[in-house]
Structures are given as C-alpha cells and as structure tokens.
Design an enzyme around this catalytic site. Sequence first.
Site, PDB file in Angstrom:
ATOM      1  N   CYS A   1       5.390  10.241  -0.561  1.00 47.62           N
ATOM      2  CA  CYS A   1       3.932   9.304  -0.057  1.00 47.62           C
ATOM      3  C   CYS A   1       2.630  10.118  -0.587  1.00 47.62           C
ATOM      4  CB  CYS A   1       4.167   9.252   1.225  1.00 47.62           C
ATOM      5  SG  CYS A   1       5.317   8.665   2.477  1.00 47.62           S
TER       6      CYS A   1
ATOM      7  N   GLY B   1       0.791  -1.803  -0.409  1.00 40.91           N
ATOM      8  CA  GLY B   1      -0.580   0.164   0.234  1.00 40.91           C
ATOM      9  C   GLY B   1       0.604   0.992   0.119  1.00 40.91           C
TER      10      GLY B   1
END
Length: 217
Positions: free
Chosen positions: A172, A75
């Site tokens: 991110c 993820g």
Amino acid sequence: MRQADLLQLGLVSITDALAQQWQRQQQLLLRPNGREAVLLMQHSPCYTMGRGSSATHLRRGVQGLSHPLHHVDRGGEVTHHCPGQLVLWPVLNLQHHTPDLHWYLRSLEAVVLTVLAALGLPGERQPDLTGVWCGGRKVAAVGIGCRRWMTRHGLALNVSCSLQGFDAIVPCGLRDHAVGRLLDWRPGLTCAHVEPLLLAAVARQFNLELLPCPAVG
C-alpha cells in the site's frame, strides 16, 4: 433491506474474478435498479497495482516478483493476494445507499472492524490512511473503483495467509507500517471461521439480504 446476489468464488485467479466483477458492474450500469452483488473469494498468489501506483514500491522490481503482477482499476498502491486472505468485492449502486466515496471507504473499514470485534480483537483505523490495523500491523487493505456510483473492488483481509509475499513490495506504499494477519492473534483461525462473520458484517453495514448465486462462465 435490499436483496443482493452472493457469489462465493472460492480460490480463483484474479483474471477470473475481474471478469465476474466486470459482468456484475455492467449489469448494474445497464439497469441501475437491478440486483446488486457481493463477491467473496481468495486469490491465487499474485500482486496488484492500483491506478497511479508507483513501481518504486516493488522492492526488487518486476523481475524480483515471484508471482504475476496485474494492473487493476482501483485506487491504492501495490498489494499482495494469496490463499488465506479473504477478498470481498461489493458491486453496489451507491445511489441506493449513500452516494459518497469517502462514506463508502469508511463503511468497508467498518465491516472489517465489526469482524475483528466479533473475534475479540482490537481493530484500529489510522488517521489519513485507508485500511484496518490490529496491534500496530495492517490486517486489511481497502481499494475501490466506481463508475456512475456503481462500485467495484473492495477489501482484502489477511486471515491465515503467508506474509512472505509482502516482502517483495512496499504494501500500500506504506514503508513504516508492518503487515499482519488475524492468525497472529488467534491461533488456528481459518478463512472458514471468518467468512460467515464477514458476510454478516457486510450485510448489516449495507442493509442487504445476501442470496447465494452461482458464478457465470
């Protein structure tokens, strides 16, 4: 307390590290009561993109990257790896711990927070985000994968790495969050100083006895 193999891979390419991780996860999938593992390493310079990550977070596109880009099964969004950053991948059977991915993510953050506390640094979480911050800068990224409760990937902690490679991406996917490294607050700090703290923290968090084990292949 459960025993787990400790693989300290040193400086390794992402492809070699992924092969080691795949092998350990496959062993657990075949034998769920088998030995878990913790992989600790630093990566050669590269970028990784998680499942469903967006190319819009490559500021200058793929051609503007100075290091290889790898799509990996975790993820999270795009991030940068390089020497001076400690990467910790626990390969655990969460059925022996707590079969809850939210719990597992928070537990990995807790590992980093324990390390920062040992260094006298104020680690922080951010609401609705994963990772750990210090002084308003993100110092640790967390991204995981899981199959039948067998985990892969984990966390990356910026210790003394150059931060220049992060300039080419939106780390991110967070445009308003700066990246930091522990060296910014503890001059002279190296990965050699932090490694035993990180291993002690992960052993305590997951109630593991880490047994050094050579890598295969």
